[in-house]
Design an enzyme around this catalytic site. Structure first.
Site, PDB file in Angstrom:
ATOM      1  N   HIS A 113      43.585  29.271  38.900  1.00 12.37           N
ATOM      2  CA  HIS A 113      44.311  30.195  38.024  1.00 12.37           C
ATOM      3  C   HIS A 113      45.618  30.607  38.697  1.00 12.37           C
ATOM      4  O   HIS A 113      45.602  31.084  39.823  1.00 12.37           O
ATOM      5  CB  HIS A 113      43.483  31.469  37.763  1.00 12.37           C
ATOM      6  CG  HIS A 113      42.346  31.244  36.820  1.00 12.37           C
ATOM      7  ND1 HIS A 113      41.677  32.282  36.216  1.00 12.37           N
ATOM      8  CD2 HIS A 113      41.771  30.108  36.351  1.00 12.37           C
ATOM      9  CE1 HIS A 113      40.730  31.791  35.431  1.00 12.37           C
ATOM     10  NE2 HIS A 113      40.760  30.483  35.508  1.00 12.37           N
ATOM     11  N   PRO A 126      35.156  46.132  43.375  1.00 18.60           N
ATOM     12  CA  PRO A 126      35.421  44.738  42.997  1.00 18.60           C
ATOM     13  C   PRO A 126      36.731  44.502  42.248  1.00 18.60           C
ATOM     14  O   PRO A 126      37.086  43.357  41.986  1.00 18.60           O
ATOM     15  CB  PRO A 126      34.224  44.389  42.098  1.00 18.60           C
ATOM     16  CG  PRO A 126      33.734  45.687  41.571  1.00 18.60           C
ATOM     17  CD  PRO A 126      34.026  46.705  42.617  1.00 18.60           C
TER      18      PRO A 126
HETATM   19  C1  PHB Z   1      34.225  38.031  38.500  1.00 17.64           C
HETATM   20  O1  PHB Z   1      34.563  36.995  37.902  1.00 17.64           O
HETATM   21  O2  PHB Z   1      33.039  38.280  38.737  1.00 17.64           O
HETATM   22  C2  PHB Z   1      35.264  38.983  38.941  1.00 17.64           C
HETATM   23  C3  PHB Z   1      36.599  38.698  38.723  1.00 17.64           C
HETATM   24  C4  PHB Z   1      37.566  39.600  39.139  1.00 17.64           C
HETATM   25  C5  PHB Z   1      37.198  40.785  39.755  1.00 17.64           C
HETATM   26  C6  PHB Z   1      35.864  41.059  39.975  1.00 17.64           C
HETATM   27  C7  PHB Z   1      34.886  40.167  39.564  1.00 17.64           C
HETATM   28  O3  PHB Z   1      38.145  41.664  40.123  1.00 17.64           O
END
Ligand code: PHB
Ligand code: APR
Length: 408
Positions: free
Chosen positions: A76, A297
């Protein structure tokens, strides 16, 4: 417990950190034993992160565990940020001289690393009980544990605590020798995996009145989605229809984009925290990955920080075994903490910019929108996001103490 069992590096935990460390050490001729308390199936099936920085991708490919990643990983070159009913693209490749991220599930990384470990015939034990590191502050550390009901004692030169946030290694450090920094966020993420082709070919981070939402993916036929929720949200209160209705509302933009819907294969809620333990070393024990630090996250940094840690640790251990030089081991923690705090700042910033807080005032809300407006209208601001999101190259943080590479 008479005990001829010994290894050079005893590794606690078979998540991405422990498995990659074992793999890198094996390639450098350093012996290790990996002890994991869960079953192999649990470790492989656990659905976790999915964004790999270029440094993680390069490390996997360069060390012979990137074959499937190269075939199946989805490159990406940007992400989208949505707010006030509009979507804005941040062009990573254009802003960072061609750098990008790759979507590949953490559980796929774990699967590839377990396969490599088994193929190499190196020791990896699952369902290990009563794991207890000892003697870290002496010249003769070791790990007590139970395997197949038998008490065992693994003597090692070094212990690697790769046992995640809830592991045993960090709590075995005396409180006076560990400084802990922590922030809990008053929200969590409800995450789902859906059997639906991704409706956009890049990630979408959406700041909405009803709360944050994230669109991601795993494969050309599996979509991954998240909704901001309470940290202790009851998944049972979220039947599939409610989840899709909420996602439709939070992703609504003037261009009419909506995620594709399909069978929900998995649902779970995770709380969010920022945590750093300093230093990342106690005597002959080194902490790596989630055992040493947790990031929310939103910046997709957790897995990548773990990979950067073990890449640094493996180089330091290899240097020690080949020449006796302890310099890289001595600077392991300081170099890691610099990367960690940079990732903490970025993850905290992404998190606070994108989530809604109940206690936010009208002022806070206007300020947040002003921040988003600035972000998507300034090349400088977008570059700052882009360069942090794609990540700092792994070898750049090898500079401290050697004077060879530039500091980050
Ligand atoms: C995921 O695809 O699990 C994911 C993607 C971006 C993030 C956190 C998790 O910031
Ligand atoms: N004994 C043995 N193994 C243990 C123990 C113990 N007492 N406690 C925990 N473990 C194991 C866990 O079962 C888990 O498999 O240690 C492993 C730690 O793995 P992770 O939690 O995946 O942590 P890490 O390898 O550092 O990977 C970091 O995980 O949370 C995500 O976003 C984070 O992607 C990042 C990655």
């Amino acid at each position: 417990m008479s005990n001829p069992w010994r290894t050079q590096v005893g590794i606690v935990g078979a998540g991405p950190a422990g498995l990659m460390l074992g793999h890198l050490l094996h390639r450098q001729g350093v012996d290790s034993v990996i002890l994991e308390n869960r079953t192999r199936e649990y470790v492989i099936d656990r659905v976790r992160a999915g964004v790999l920085e270029q440094g993680t991708v390069d490390l996997m490919i360069a060390t012979g565990v990137g074959e499937r990643l190269r075939r199946e990983g989805m490159r990406h070159e940007g992400i989208h940020i949505a707010f006030n009913g509009r979507r804005h693209r941040i062009d990573f490749a254009g802003l960072t001289g061609g750098r990008a991220i790759t979507i590949y599930g953490q559980n796929e990384v774990v699967k590839d690393l377990i396969e490599a470990r088994v193929a190499a015939g190196r020791p990896l034990f699952f369902e290990v009980g009563d794991v207890e590191p000892y003697g870290m502050d002496t010249d003769a550390p070791g790990i007590l544990c139970t395997i197949d009901g038998e008490p065992r004692d693994l003597a090692c030169d070094f212990i690697a605590g790769c046992d995640g946030f809830h592991g045993i290694c960090r709590p075995s450090i005396p409180a006076t020798r560990l400084q802990q920094y922590e922030r809990e966020y008053p929200f969590g993420w409800l995450g789902i995996l859906a059997k639906a082709p991704p409706a956009c070919d890049e990630l979408i981070y959406s700041n909405h009145e009803r709360g944050f939402a994230l669109f991601s993916m795993r494969t050309p036929s599996i979509t991954r989605l998240y909704l901001q929720c309470a940290p202790d949200e009851d998944v049972g209160a979220w039947p599939d229809d409610r989840i899709w209705a909420e996602l439709r509302a939070r992703f609504e933009t003037s261009d009419g984009w909506q995620p594709n819907e399909g069978e929900i294969l998995q649902k779970s809620v995770t709380g969010m925290r920022s945590f750093v333990g300093e230093p990342m070393r106690y005597g002959r024990m080194f902490l790596a990955g989630d055992a040493a630090h947790i990031v929310p996250p939103t910046g997709a940094k957790g897995l990548n920080l773990a990979m950067a840690d073990v890449s640094r640790l493996a180089s330091a251990l290899a240097a020690y075994y080949s020449s006796g030089a302890a310099e890289l081991l001595d600077t392991y923690s300081e170099r890691g903490l610099r990367r960690t705090w940079r990732a903490q700042r970025f993850s905290w910033w992404m998190t606070t910019m994108l989530h809604r807080l109940e206690q936010d005032t009208a002022f806070d809300r206007r300020r947040q929108l002003a921040e988003l407006e600035y972000l998507v209208s300034s090349r400088a601001a977008m570059t700052s996001l882009a360069e942090n999101y794609v990540g700092i190259p792994f070898d750049e943080d090898l500079g401290l103490g050697t004077g060879k590479t530039r500091r980050v």
